[in-house]
Design a protein around this motif. Structure first.
Motif, PDB file in Angstrom:
ATOM      1  N   LEU A   1       0.749  -1.199  -0.185  1.00 22.83           N
ATOM      2  CA  LEU A   1       0.009  -0.110   0.113  1.00 22.83           C
ATOM      3  C   LEU A   1       0.964   1.179  -0.200  1.00 22.83           C
ATOM      4  CD1 LEU A   1      -3.027   1.346   0.282  1.00 22.83           C
ATOM      5  CD2 LEU A   1      -2.487   1.232   2.730  1.00 22.83           C
ATOM      6  N   ASP A   2       0.680   2.026  -1.047  1.00 22.99           N
ATOM      7  CA  ASP A   2       1.571   3.306  -1.332  1.00 22.99           C
ATOM      8  C   ASP A   2       0.877   4.442  -0.911  1.00 22.99           C
ATOM      9  OD1 ASP A   2       3.224   5.617  -1.987  1.00 22.99           O
ATOM     10  OD2 ASP A   2       3.401   4.884  -3.937  1.00 22.99           O
ATOM     11  N   LEU A   3       1.040   4.923   0.213  1.00 24.39           N
ATOM     12  CA  LEU A   3       0.136   6.163   0.513  1.00 24.39           C
ATOM     13  C   LEU A   3       0.248   7.403  -0.355  1.00 24.39           C
ATOM     14  CD1 LEU A   3       0.679   5.869   4.460  1.00 24.39           C
ATOM     15  CD2 LEU A   3      -1.324   5.175   3.138  1.00 24.39           C
ATOM     16  N   ASN A   4       1.490   7.433  -0.985  1.00 22.94           N
ATOM     17  CA  ASN A   4       1.471   8.534  -1.874  1.00 22.94           C
ATOM     18  C   ASN A   4       1.182  10.003  -1.445  1.00 22.94           C
ATOM     19  OD1 ASN A   4       1.842   9.584  -4.759  1.00 22.94           O
ATOM     20  ND2 ASN A   4      -0.412   9.536  -4.942  1.00 22.94           N
ATOM     21  N   GLY A   5       1.631  10.248   0.060  1.00 20.93           N
ATOM     22  CA  GLY A   5       1.573  11.616   0.396  1.00 20.93           C
ATOM     23  C   GLY A   5      -0.040  11.745   0.946  1.00 20.93           C
ATOM     24  N   LYS A   6      -0.822  10.823   0.688  1.00 22.81           N
ATOM     25  CA  LYS A   6      -2.263  10.963   1.061  1.00 22.81           C
ATOM     26  C   LYS A   6      -2.644  10.457   2.620  1.00 22.81           C
ATOM     27  CE  LYS A   6      -2.668  12.337  -2.945  1.00 22.81           C
ATOM     28  NZ  LYS A   6      -2.678  13.680  -3.423  1.00 22.81           N
ATOM     29  N   THR A   7      -3.756  11.135   3.140  1.00 22.71           N
ATOM     30  CA  THR A   7      -4.155  10.577   4.425  1.00 22.71           C
ATOM     31  C   THR A   7      -5.586  10.022   4.260  1.00 22.71           C
ATOM     32  OG1 THR A   7      -3.182  12.439   5.398  1.00 22.71           O
ATOM     33  CG2 THR A   7      -4.945  11.292   6.555  1.00 22.71           C
ATOM     34  N   ILE A   8      -5.436   8.276   4.967  1.00 15.81           N
ATOM     35  CA  ILE A   8      -6.586   7.591   5.231  1.00 15.81           C
ATOM     36  C   ILE A   8      -7.137   7.658   6.598  1.00 15.81           C
ATOM     37  CG2 ILE A   8      -7.598   5.441   4.657  1.00 15.81           C
ATOM     38  CD1 ILE A   8      -5.289   4.780   2.903  1.00 15.81           C
ATOM     39  N   SER A   9      -8.011   8.159   6.991  1.00 18.44           N
ATOM     40  CA  SER A   9      -8.779   8.246   8.397  1.00 18.44           C
ATOM     41  C   SER A   9     -10.031   7.581   8.750  1.00 18.44           C
ATOM     42  CB  SER A   9      -8.368   9.805   8.878  1.00 18.44           C
ATOM     43  OG  SER A   9      -9.433  10.572   7.965  1.00 18.44           O
ATOM     44  N   SER A  10     -10.201   7.278   9.780  1.00 16.46           N
ATOM     45  CA  SER A  10     -11.542   6.769  10.207  1.00 16.46           C
ATOM     46  C   SER A  10     -11.859   6.705  11.552  1.00 16.46           C
ATOM     47  CB  SER A  10     -11.611   5.267   9.814  1.00 16.46           C
ATOM     48  OG  SER A  10     -11.204   4.321  10.712  1.00 16.46           O
ATOM     49  N   PRO A  11     -12.900   6.492  12.165  1.00 16.61           N
ATOM     50  CA  PRO A  11     -13.077   6.539  13.692  1.00 16.61           C
ATOM     51  C   PRO A  11     -12.954   5.192  14.388  1.00 16.61           C
ATOM     52  CG  PRO A  11     -15.068   6.632  12.597  1.00 16.61           C
ATOM     53  CD  PRO A  11     -14.170   6.832  11.523  1.00 16.61           C
ATOM     54  N   VAL A  12     -12.550   4.059  13.559  1.00 17.80           N
ATOM     55  CA  VAL A  12     -12.281   2.895  14.014  1.00 17.80           C
ATOM     56  C   VAL A  12     -11.046   2.363  13.454  1.00 17.80           C
ATOM     57  CG1 VAL A  12     -14.778   2.318  13.941  1.00 17.80           C
ATOM     58  CG2 VAL A  12     -13.397   2.121  11.727  1.00 17.80           C
ATOM     59  N   HIS A  13     -10.662   0.861  13.533  1.00 17.95           N
ATOM     60  CA  HIS A  13      -9.507   0.482  12.908  1.00 17.95           C
ATOM     61  C   HIS A  13      -9.621   0.914  11.524  1.00 17.95           C
ATOM     62  CE1 HIS A  13      -8.802  -2.067  16.308  1.00 17.95           C
ATOM     63  NE2 HIS A  13      -9.856  -2.830  16.115  1.00 17.95           N
ATOM     64  N   THR A  14      -8.373   1.705  11.072  1.00 18.37           N
ATOM     65  CA  THR A  14      -8.572   2.077   9.800  1.00 18.37           C
ATOM     66  C   THR A  14      -8.391   1.169   8.836  1.00 18.37           C
ATOM     67  OG1 THR A  14      -7.961   4.337  10.693  1.00 18.37           O
ATOM     68  CG2 THR A  14      -7.564   4.147   8.183  1.00 18.37           C
ATOM     69  N   LEU A  15      -7.281   0.053   8.897  1.00 21.20           N
ATOM     70  CA  LEU A  15      -6.797  -0.832   8.338  1.00 21.20           C
ATOM     71  C   LEU A  15      -7.159  -2.048   8.947  1.00 21.20           C
ATOM     72  CD1 LEU A  15      -3.604   0.096   6.361  1.00 21.20           C
ATOM     73  CD2 LEU A  15      -6.103   0.607   5.613  1.00 21.20           C
ATOM     74  N   ALA A  16      -7.709  -3.075   8.641  1.00 26.43           N
ATOM     75  CA  ALA A  16      -7.765  -4.467   9.478  1.00 26.43           C
ATOM     76  C   ALA A  16      -7.061  -5.414   8.549  1.00 26.43           C
ATOM     77  CB  ALA A  16      -9.162  -4.938   9.580  1.00 26.43           C
ATOM     78  N   VAL A  17      -6.095  -5.875   8.886  1.00 28.57           N
ATOM     79  CA  VAL A  17      -5.245  -6.932   8.144  1.00 28.57           C
ATOM     80  C   VAL A  17      -5.533  -8.477   8.660  1.00 28.57           C
ATOM     81  CG1 VAL A  17      -2.948  -7.686   7.043  1.00 28.57           C
ATOM     82  CG2 VAL A  17      -3.437  -5.364   7.669  1.00 28.57           C
ATOM     83  N   LYS A  18      -6.428  -9.182   7.934  1.00 22.75           N
ATOM     84  CA  LYS A  18      -6.817 -10.478   8.278  1.00 22.75           C
ATOM     85  C   LYS A  18      -6.519 -11.581   7.271  1.00 22.75           C
ATOM     86  CE  LYS A  18     -10.580  -8.971  11.544  1.00 22.75           C
ATOM     87  NZ  LYS A  18     -12.169  -9.165  11.881  1.00 22.75           N
ATOM     88  N   GLY A  19      -5.379 -12.113   7.468  1.00 21.39           N
ATOM     89  CA  GLY A  19      -4.918 -13.423   6.720  1.00 21.39           C
ATOM     90  C   GLY A  19      -4.260 -12.754   5.477  1.00 21.39           C
ATOM     91  N   ALA A  20      -3.923 -11.507   5.551  1.00 30.17           N
ATOM     92  CA  ALA A  20      -3.026 -10.973   4.405  1.00 30.17           C
ATOM     93  C   ALA A  20      -1.469 -10.355   4.703  1.00 30.17           C
ATOM     94  CB  ALA A  20      -3.778  -9.695   3.962  1.00 30.17           C
ATOM     95  N   GLU A  21      -0.514 -10.536   3.855  1.00 24.78           N
ATOM     96  CA  GLU A  21       0.550  -9.654   4.098  1.00 24.78           C
ATOM     97  C   GLU A  21       0.603  -8.312   3.591  1.00 24.78           C
ATOM     98  OE1 GLU A  21       3.581 -12.454   2.565  1.00 24.78           O
ATOM     99  OE2 GLU A  21       3.014 -14.145   4.133  1.00 24.78           O
ATOM    100  N   LEU A  22       0.699  -7.305   4.173  1.00 22.87           N
ATOM    101  CA  LEU A  22       0.877  -5.924   3.881  1.00 22.87           C
ATOM    102  C   LEU A  22       2.196  -5.379   4.257  1.00 22.87           C
ATOM    103  CD1 LEU A  22      -0.960  -3.699   2.658  1.00 22.87           C
ATOM    104  CD2 LEU A  22      -1.797  -3.190   4.807  1.00 22.87           C
ATOM    105  N   THR A  23       2.560  -4.457   3.169  1.00 24.46           N
ATOM    106  CA  THR A  23       3.518  -3.794   3.531  1.00 24.46           C
ATOM    107  C   THR A  23       3.291  -2.081   3.069  1.00 24.46           C
ATOM    108  OG1 THR A  23       5.386  -5.292   2.561  1.00 24.46           O
ATOM    109  CG2 THR A  23       6.022  -2.893   2.523  1.00 24.46           C
ATOM    110  N   ILE A  24       3.328  -1.175   3.925  1.00 22.06           N
ATOM    111  CA  ILE A  24       3.001   0.072   3.831  1.00 22.06           C
ATOM    112  C   ILE A  24       4.126   0.909   3.791  1.00 22.06           C
ATOM    113  CG2 ILE A  24       1.890   2.131   5.163  1.00 22.06           C
ATOM    114  CD1 ILE A  24       0.790  -0.111   7.033  1.00 22.06           C
TER     115      ILE A  24
END
Length: 204
Positions: free
Chosen positions: A96-119
């Motif tokens: 996941l390339d944030l590219n200078g952007k913001t992702i926001s939420s009032p909960v868990h913003t990202l939930a990784v369940k069974g995945a391999e994620l590089t930020i």
């Protein structure tokens, strides 16, 4: 005088033509000027643009070595009493390339369940933010179960920045983790720190 039509007729609405987005290299449609939320690039291929980041995630999870690039700031609304996470990564291995952007939420913003994620953040200022302000539930920028998370660059913000509910591995090689309570919490997994800035603003 009363006038009557010589034939019976029915007026029907003509269905609108379905619009097909024609995105430029920034993800903006030249026809309707809407902005794609994300793109997905496979290996050295051309980016494929998606109207929503959820659609981009679903596509990337089916590929190998995919890179999801965020193209606009995303403030995802969610009811903490009904939804635990804003975005779900449920399989695959990708970046996941944030590219200078913001992702926001009032909960868990990202939930990784069974995945391999590089930020990572290929620009500057890219942030994943959980804006929860306390209460019975504790939320994190990234929640992890039965997967793996690596932070190479970018910024994570929340009550917790990465919260692992099991033995899933966490690796930090760079970036900034700024938490209200705890930057990284793991129930029983391995945490590898090779770099990064860690900031805690208060204690419980």
């Amino acid at each position: 005088n009363d006038y009557k039509a010589s034939v019976d007729f029915t007026i029907t609405e003509t269905p609108a033509e379905e619009h097909t987005h024609n995105y430029d290299e920034t993800g903006q449609c030249s026809g309707c000027e809407s902005q794609a939320e994300a793109s997905v690039t496979i290996a050295d291929g051309e980016p494929v643009f998606y109207e929503t980041i959820a659609a981009a995630i679903n596509y990337a999870q089916e590929k190998t070595d995919a890179v999801i690039k965020v193209l606009t700031n995303l403030d995802i609304t969610a009811d903490p009493t009904e939804v635990e996470a804003a975005l779900l990564f449920s399989g695959g291995s990708f970046t996941l390339d944030l590219n200078g952007k913001t992702i926001s939420s009032p909960v868990h913003t990202l939930a990784v369940k069974g995945a391999e994620l590089t930020i990572m953040d290929s620009a500057t200022g890219g942030t994943i933010q959980s804006e929860s302000t306390g209460g019975e539930s504790i939320f994190a920028a990234v929640a992890l179960t039965n997967g793996a998370v690596t932070l190479n660059s970018g910024k994570l913000e929340g009550e917790y920045t990465i919260y692992s509910f099991d033995a899933s591995p966490i690796t930090v090689t760079g970036g900034t983790l700024q938490a209200r309570y705890c930057t990284i919490y793991s129930e029983s997994g391995t945490v590898t720190v090779e770099g990064g800035n860690f900031i805690t603003t208060e204690t419980e």
